[in-house]
Write an enzyme that holds these catalytic residues in place. Structure first.
Site, PDB file in Angstrom:
ATOM      1  N   LYS A   1       3.958  -4.359  -6.355  1.00 18.87           N
ATOM      2  CA  LYS A   1       4.493  -5.570  -6.453  1.00 18.87           C
ATOM      3  C   LYS A   1       3.016  -6.012  -7.485  1.00 18.87           C
ATOM      4  O   LYS A   1       2.341  -5.216  -8.155  1.00 18.87           O
ATOM      5  CB  LYS A   1       4.246  -6.454  -5.880  1.00 18.87           C
ATOM      6  CG  LYS A   1       2.901  -6.857  -5.025  1.00 18.87           C
ATOM      7  CD  LYS A   1       1.816  -7.757  -5.558  1.00 18.87           C
ATOM      8  CE  LYS A   1       0.721  -7.907  -4.959  1.00 18.87           C
ATOM      9  NZ  LYS A   1      -0.944  -8.738  -5.435  1.00 18.87           N
TER      10      LYS A   1
ATOM     11  N   ASP B   1       0.864  -9.569   1.700  1.00 14.50           N
ATOM     12  CA  ASP B   1       1.966  -9.511   0.882  1.00 14.50           C
ATOM     13  C   ASP B   1       2.829  -8.782   1.519  1.00 14.50           C
ATOM     14  O   ASP B   1       4.373  -8.093   1.106  1.00 14.50           O
ATOM     15  CB  ASP B   1       1.454  -8.928  -0.085  1.00 14.50           C
ATOM     16  CG  ASP B   1       0.063  -9.392  -0.863  1.00 14.50           C
ATOM     17  OD1 ASP B   1       1.156 -10.360  -1.323  1.00 14.50           O
ATOM     18  OD2 ASP B   1       0.027  -8.771  -1.656  1.00 14.50           O
TER      19      ASP B   1
HETATM   20  O1  C5P Z   1      -2.894 -10.992   4.217  1.00 17.17           O
HETATM   21  P1  C5P Z   1      -3.953 -10.101   4.390  1.00 17.17           P
HETATM   22  O2  C5P Z   1      -4.775  -9.509   4.990  1.00 17.17           O
HETATM   23  O3  C5P Z   1      -3.254  -9.596   2.783  1.00 17.17           O
HETATM   24  O4  C5P Z   1      -5.661 -11.110   3.525  1.00 17.17           O
HETATM   25  C1  C5P Z   1      -6.750 -10.365   3.082  1.00 17.17           C
HETATM   26  C2  C5P Z   1      -7.607 -11.505   2.994  1.00 17.17           C
HETATM   27  O5  C5P Z   1      -7.340 -11.483   1.309  1.00 17.17           O
HETATM   28  C3  C5P Z   1      -7.618 -12.718   3.490  1.00 17.17           C
HETATM   29  O6  C5P Z   1      -8.031 -12.157   4.611  1.00 17.17           O
HETATM   30  C4  C5P Z   1      -8.381 -13.655   2.563  1.00 17.17           C
HETATM   31  O7  C5P Z   1      -9.148 -13.278   2.449  1.00 17.17           O
HETATM   32  C5  C5P Z   1      -7.936 -12.839   1.067  1.00 17.17           C
HETATM   33  N1  C5P Z   1      -6.366 -14.046   1.539  1.00 17.17           N
HETATM   34  C6  C5P Z   1      -6.254 -15.879   1.079  1.00 17.17           C
HETATM   35  N2  C5P Z   1      -5.255 -16.509   0.881  1.00 17.17           N
HETATM   36  C7  C5P Z   1      -4.120 -16.100   0.710  1.00 17.17           C
HETATM   37  C8  C5P Z   1      -4.033 -14.205   0.771  1.00 17.17           C
HETATM   38  C9  C5P Z   1      -5.510 -13.958   0.911  1.00 17.17           C
HETATM   39  O8  C5P Z   1      -7.376 -15.945   1.357  1.00 17.17           O
HETATM   40  N3  C5P Z   1      -2.775 -16.894   0.082  1.00 17.17           N
END
Ligand code: C5P
Length: 310
Positions: free
Chosen positions: A9, A143
C-alpha cells in the site's frame, strides 16, 4: 497447496492525531493498494505444526534477519489466528515469497498476514467469510485489514476501520527503497517526541477534499499535488538522506513525492507509466535509493491465485 497474494500500500494522505491512552494514534488516511505483491503458499500438514520459510523476489533486497521466521512472523500469527477461530487441528507449511520492501512503510508484513489469512483459511477449508477474516486481520496489525481489502480506501481509527473510496483511472507510482528499514513504532515515537517538545502541533486528523476530488475524477495532477504525510517529518528526522530522494523525484517532474507511510520508502507519482520509468531512472542515476520499483495502483486485495490438490 493454496497460494494467495496480497498487495503493498501507499498512503496518499496520512493525517495523524495525538497518541491515545492505548499507545496508538488516531488516523485519517487514504490507502491505495499497488501492484507489488506478497505471496504466501500454504501446504497442509496433518500434525498441528505451523512452519514458515521465505523466498525473496530479485526486485527487492532483504537484509539477513530482517524478517523473523518464528512464531512472531505475521504469516504464522495469521495462521494461528485462523486455526484458533475455526478449531483447526491440522497444521501448515507456509512459504512467503516477498515482493514488497521490508520495513519500508509499504505494509509488506501486513500483506503477508492478509495473504496467510486467505491461504490458510482455504487450505483448511474453514468456509470463513471475508468479514470474519477482516475481524481477525484487525487484531494482527493496523494495516492488515487494508491488505485484505485492496483498491482505494479511507482508513480511520488505527487505520483499520475502512470505507471504500471512489477512484477512477490508473496511477503510476515509483517507489525508491532503502536497504535499511525504519521501524513504524520508532517513527511514531519520534512524532510523539516532537509533539511533546512543542516542535509540532497536532489536530484531530481530517482528510483533504482536493485529494478525494482528484481520486473521483482520476486526475493524477490533483492527486499528486494533494499527497501529504504527517509522519514525514519524523521519518526525515530519523533518515535525513530521504530529502535528497524527494528532491530528485520532484526535479524529474513527479506530480507529487512523499515519504510512504512510516518510511523510509519514498513514493513519487508519474503522469504515465513511461514517466514513472523516467523518474525511476533519475533516482537510480542520482544514487539516492538502494532499489527503485515501478508499480500501478489501485490493485486488488488479498486473493487466492493458485490451488493444487495434494
Ligand atoms: O498495528 P501495528 O502493529 O502495525 O503498529 C505498529 C506500531 O505502530 C504500534 O506498536 C504503534 O507504536 C504504532 N502505531 C500507532 N498508531 C497507529 C498505528 C500504529 O502509534 N494508528
Amino acid at each position: 497447496m493454496v497460494a494467495a497474494r496480497a498487495p503493498a500500500k501507499v498512503n496518499l494522505r496520512l493525517a495523524v492525531g495525538e497518541r491515545g491512552d492505548d499507545g496508538y494514534h488516531p488516523l485519517a488516511t487514504v490507502f491505495q493498494a499497488v501492484a507489488l505483491w506478497e505471496t504466501v503458499v500454504a501446504t497442509r500438514r496433518d500434525d498441528g505444526e505451523v512452519t514458515v520459510a521465505m523466498d525473496v523476489q530479485p526486485t527487492i533486497q532483504v537484509a539477513e534477519g530482517a524478517v523473523p521466521l518464528d512464531e512472531t512472523n505475521l504469516a504464522v500469527r495469521a495462521a494461528r489466528a485462523v486455526a484458533e477461530r475455526y478449531g483447526v487441528t491440522a497444521g501448515v507449511d507456509l512459504r512467503i515469497v516477498k515482493g514488497v520492501p521490508v520495513a519500508g512503510g509499504m505494509a509488506g508484513g501486513s500483506a503477508d498476514a492478509a495473504a496467510a489469512l486467505v491461504a490458510t483459511s482455504e487450505v483448511w477449508a474453514t468456509s470463513a467469510t471475508r468479514s470474519e477474516l477482516a475481524e481477525l486481520a484487525a487484531d494482527l496489525g493496523s494495516d492488515v485489514p487494508f491488505a485484505l481489502h485492496g483498491h482505494t480506501a479511507i482508513g480511520r481509527g488505527r487505520g483499520d476501520e475502512l470505507a471504500p473510496a471512489l477512484a477512477r483511472g490508473e496511477f503510476h507510482w515509483v517507489f525508491a527503497t532503502r536497504a535499511e528499514g525504519l521501524s513504524t513504532a520508532a517513527v511514531y515515537a519520534e512524532f510523539d517526541r516532537a509533539v511533546d517538545a512543542g516542535e509540532r502541533l497536532v489536530a484531530a486528523p481530517i482528510l483533504d477534499d482536493d485529494l478525494m476530488m482528484g481520486l473521483r475524477a482520476g486526475d493524477a495532477t490533483l492527486v499528486g499535488a494533494s499527497l501529504a504525510n504527517d509522519l514525514a517529518p519524523a521519518a526525515l528526522a530519523l533518515a535525513p538522506e530521504l530529502s535528497r530522494t524527494l528532491d530528485v523525484a520532484r526535479e524529474a517532474g513527479a506530480l507529487g513525492a512523499m515519504v510512504s507511510g512510516s518510511g523510509p520508502t519514498v513514493a513519487a507519482l508519474g503522469r504515465s507509466r513511461q514517466h514513472a520509468l523516467a523518474i525511476a531512472a533519475a533516482i537510480s542515476a542520482a544514487d539516492v535509493a538502494d532499489a527503485v520499483l515501478v508499480a500501478s495502483g489501485p490493485a486488488s486485495g488479498a486473493a487466492v491465485v493458485a490451488v493444487e490438490e495434494a
